[in-house]
Design a protein around this motif. Structure first.
Motif: not given
Length: 215
Positions: A74-86, A88-89, A127-138
């Motif tokens: 599990f990770v969490s979204l780092k940014a307030t606007k994140v695109n999920m693509r169909i 990996p690119g 989602i690009h890895g730079s937009l994900l955070s190791g901070e845990r949320t639930a």
């Protein structure tokens, strides 16, 4: 405007999902509903047509991705606007756009700097890895389809079922995980200028495996 994928420019994994129309997701807004023990609610957009609701997740066999980190995790979204693509690119079309940081995601696959993730609705995408955070949320029990009082998740002041009640969390409320011992998670929930802390039964959260220990 999103770019369509040009054939031959990138090798795609064999299980890239088919294209979907882009939708915006402003996810899991919470607000108090009544006084006394606080009740936090979640305003959730509709699920994908035919997509099953999330269920309490189980810890599966642990593998290692290209990054050397375990899969799934599990990770969490780092940014307030994140695109999920169909795929990996950045040339792949956008399937969804998330408009809130801190939403938990489960990484199920890695490809270069991209991560295939699954959200609490069961929707998968890249989602690009730079937009994900190791901070845990639930998320509090997103598999429940009602906000009836008996369906709320209790936030206790100590990790015990007979402890005092800090708040009642309606399904879909997002909180930050401070720690989990495999049975209880210490959760921080924010609303406007107020921050509440307490303990939630770990099995009632999506974002921590039922037997996972988080320190």
């Amino acid at each position: 405007m999103t770019k369509s994928f040009a054939r031959g420019r990138r090798l795609a994994p064999p299980d890239v999902p088919p294209p979907r129309r882009m939708r915006k997701r402003s996810r899991y807004t919470m607000f108090p509903r009544r006084t006394g023990p606080f009740v936090f609610t979640a305003v959730m957009l509709s699920l994908l047509a035919g997509a099953p609701p999330a269920a309490a997740q189980q810890t599966g066999a642990i593998n290692r991705g290209a990054s050397g980190l375990p899969l799934p995790r599990f990770v969490s979204l780092k940014a307030t606007k994140v695109n999920m693509r169909i795929g990996p690119g950045s040339d792949y079309k956008v399937a969804y756009r998330y408009l809130k940081s801190g939403i938990p995601m489960e990484i199920i696959q890695e490809y270069d700097n991209w991560r295939r993730v699954r959200d609490a609705d069961g929707t998968t995408g890249w989602i690009h890895g730079s937009l994900l955070s190791g901070e845990r949320t639930a998320i509090a029990s997103p598999w429940r389809q009602t906000s009836a009082p008996e369906e709320t998740v209790t936030l206790y002041d100590t990790p015990a079922a007979l402890a005092g009640v800090v708040a009642y969390l309606e399904p879909g409320v997002v909180g930050k995980i401070d720690s989990c011992d495999g049975a209880w998670c210490e959760l921080e929930v924010k609303h406007k200028e107020r921050t509440l802390r307490g303990y939630v039964n770990q099995a009632e959260l999506w974002g921590a495996y039922p037997d996972e220990v988080i320190k």
